[in-house]
Every structure is written in C-alpha cells, then in structure tokens.
Design an enzyme around this catalytic site. Sequence first.
Site, PDB file in Angstrom:
ATOM      1  N   CYS A   9       0.853  -1.200   0.000  1.00 45.25           N
ATOM      2  CA  CYS A   9       0.000   0.000   0.000  1.00 45.25           C
ATOM      3  C   CYS A   9       0.885   1.245   0.000  1.00 45.25           C
ATOM      4  CB  CYS A   9      -0.919   0.015   1.214  1.00 45.25           C
ATOM      5  SG  CYS A   9      -2.364  -1.064   1.062  1.00 45.25           S
ATOM      6  N   ASN A  89       1.609 -16.010  -5.987  1.00 49.15           N
ATOM      7  CA  ASN A  89       1.666 -16.902  -4.833  1.00 49.15           C
ATOM      8  C   ASN A  89       0.503 -16.533  -3.917  1.00 49.15           C
ATOM      9  OD1 ASN A  89       4.142 -18.052  -5.705  1.00 49.15           O
ATOM     10  ND2 ASN A  89       5.258 -16.308  -4.859  1.00 49.15           N
ATOM     11  N   GLY A  95       4.148 -19.835  -0.941  1.00 46.17           N
ATOM     12  CA  GLY A  95       5.289 -18.930  -0.924  1.00 46.17           C
ATOM     13  C   GLY A  95       4.937 -17.462  -0.768  1.00 46.17           C
ATOM     14  N   THR A  97       4.568 -14.064   0.843  1.00 52.21           N
ATOM     15  CA  THR A  97       5.172 -13.434   2.032  1.00 52.21           C
ATOM     16  C   THR A  97       4.628 -12.041   2.278  1.00 52.21           C
ATOM     17  OG1 THR A  97       7.036 -12.644   0.706  1.00 52.21           O
ATOM     18  CG2 THR A  97       7.330 -14.736   1.855  1.00 52.21           C
ATOM     19  N   HIS A 102      -0.371  -9.464  -5.538  1.00 49.61           N
ATOM     20  CA  HIS A 102       0.582  -8.978  -6.544  1.00 49.61           C
ATOM     21  C   HIS A 102       0.919 -10.091  -7.516  1.00 49.61           C
ATOM     22  CE1 HIS A 102       2.751 -10.586  -3.056  1.00 49.61           C
ATOM     23  NE2 HIS A 102       3.663 -11.014  -3.934  1.00 49.61           N
ATOM     24  N   HIS A 104       4.021 -11.513  -9.982  1.00 49.97           N
ATOM     25  CA  HIS A 104       5.444 -11.433 -10.298  1.00 49.97           C
ATOM     26  C   HIS A 104       5.582 -11.589 -11.810  1.00 49.97           C
ATOM     27  CE1 HIS A 104       6.991 -12.376  -6.101  1.00 49.97           C
ATOM     28  NE2 HIS A 104       5.771 -12.862  -6.016  1.00 49.97           N
TER      29      HIS A 104
HETATM   30  P1  5GP Z   1       5.485 -13.133  -2.387  1.00 44.23           P
HETATM   31  O1  5GP Z   1       6.522 -13.961  -1.680  1.00 44.23           O
HETATM   32  O2  5GP Z   1       4.478 -12.575  -1.394  1.00 44.23           O
HETATM   33  O3  5GP Z   1       4.833 -13.778  -3.579  1.00 44.23           O
HETATM   34  O4  5GP Z   1       6.279 -11.906  -3.006  1.00 44.23           O
HETATM   35  C1  5GP Z   1       6.628 -10.797  -2.264  1.00 44.23           C
HETATM   36  C2  5GP Z   1       7.779 -10.138  -2.988  1.00 44.23           C
HETATM   37  O5  5GP Z   1       7.902  -8.823  -2.508  1.00 44.23           O
HETATM   38  C3  5GP Z   1       9.119 -10.826  -2.763  1.00 44.23           C
HETATM   39  O6  5GP Z   1       9.676 -11.228  -4.008  1.00 44.23           O
HETATM   40  C4  5GP Z   1       9.966  -9.749  -2.063  1.00 44.23           C
HETATM   41  O7  5GP Z   1      11.300  -9.756  -2.488  1.00 44.23           O
HETATM   42  C5  5GP Z   1       9.249  -8.475  -2.455  1.00 44.23           C
HETATM   43  N1  5GP Z   1       9.342  -7.403  -1.475  1.00 44.23           N
HETATM   44  C6  5GP Z   1       9.177  -7.496  -0.130  1.00 44.23           C
HETATM   45  N2  5GP Z   1       9.317  -6.281   0.442  1.00 44.23           N
HETATM   46  C7  5GP Z   1       9.560  -5.417  -0.566  1.00 44.23           C
HETATM   47  C8  5GP Z   1       9.808  -4.001  -0.585  1.00 44.23           C
HETATM   48  O8  5GP Z   1       9.818  -3.316   0.421  1.00 44.23           O
HETATM   49  N3  5GP Z   1      10.016  -3.441  -1.826  1.00 44.23           N
HETATM   50  C9  5GP Z   1       9.996  -4.184  -2.976  1.00 44.23           C
HETATM   51  N4  5GP Z   1      10.218  -3.527  -4.124  1.00 44.23           N
HETATM   52  N5  5GP Z   1       9.792  -5.507  -2.976  1.00 44.23           N
HETATM   53  C10 5GP Z   1       9.570  -6.126  -1.790  1.00 44.23           C
HETATM   54 ZN    ZN Z   2      -1.756  -3.272   1.078  1.00 49.62          ZN
END
Ligand code: 5GP
Ligand code: ZN
Length: 116
Positions: A9, A89, A95, A97, A102, A104
């Site tokens: 956000c 994810n 996976g 986090t 979002h 990728h």
């Molecule tokens: P998920 O694991 O939820 O599918 O992907 C979260 C992604 O967000 C991860 O690839 C992680 O590297 C990225 N990420 C986490 N915190 C930040 C941040 O503060 N800035 C950016 N640009 N990416 C982030």
């Molecule tokens: Zn949010």
Amino acid sequence: MPGEPCIFCDLASGKTGAPLLYQDDAVVAFSDIRPIAPTHILIVPREHHPTLLDVGPENEALLGRLLAVAAKIAKERLGDDPSCRVVINSGASAGQTVYHLHLHLLSGRHFAWPPG
Ligand code: 5GP
Ligand code: ZN
C-alpha cells in the site's frame, strides 16, 4: 486493510518514494527488492486485497487489468526474447510473504516446470 501497515500500500501510494515502472488509476508496478531473475517486476493493485482468494467477483475487471499490465510491461521491456513467467503466490504454502495481492513478472533466464 485500512489502518494496518502494508508495504505494498505504501509503495503503491508513493509514500515510500520508491520509483514506479508503471502506474494507472488502479495498478502500479515496481522492481522486486530481491530479484530472482534478471527481470523481476511486481504488478500490484492500488486497492488492498490480501490474497487472490480475497478478490470477489466484483473485482474481475481488476484481475484482468493486472494481467493486461503484465503483458504490456513485458512487450515494452523484454526486448528480443519476451518469454516470461507470471506468478501469483496465494497463501503461505505457495510462498506468499507479502499479503497484498501482486503478480510477479519474471524473465531473463530459464524457468523450470514444475516450479519448486
Ligand atoms: P510473495 O513472496 O508474497 O509472492 O512476493 C513478495 C515479494 O515482494 C518478494 O519477491 C519480495 O522480495 C518483495 N518485497 C518485499 N518487500 C519489498 C519491498 O519493500 N520493496 C519491494 N520492491 N519488494 C519487496
Ligand atoms: Zn496493502
């Protein structure tokens, strides 16, 4: 959720000052802070939805927009080999986090199938 801190956000609203690669009224994109491929871009709705499964039928258009933005960025930025993988994810075992929906957009190397 309103009132709860959420890094995506904050990134989407411009609060962090981090550069956006794309933005429109509903969606933003920025580089992943820990890239796992030469191109690793996150495509993020401005609206907070924790996971894919929290998005209701009233937001079908938003899901379409997210994919359309992924394709637009891929066509504009990936050059000669626009092969890419687009991943959501959803949930801890998959996976996830960051609990703000979002996509990728990954490119620039070979991706194995099935994924790990
Ligand atoms: P998920 O694991 O939820 O599918 O992907 C979260 C992604 O967000 C991860 O690839 C992680 O590297 C990225 N990420 C986490 N915190 C930040 C941040 O503060 N800035 C950016 N640009 N990416 C982030
Ligand atoms: Zn949010």
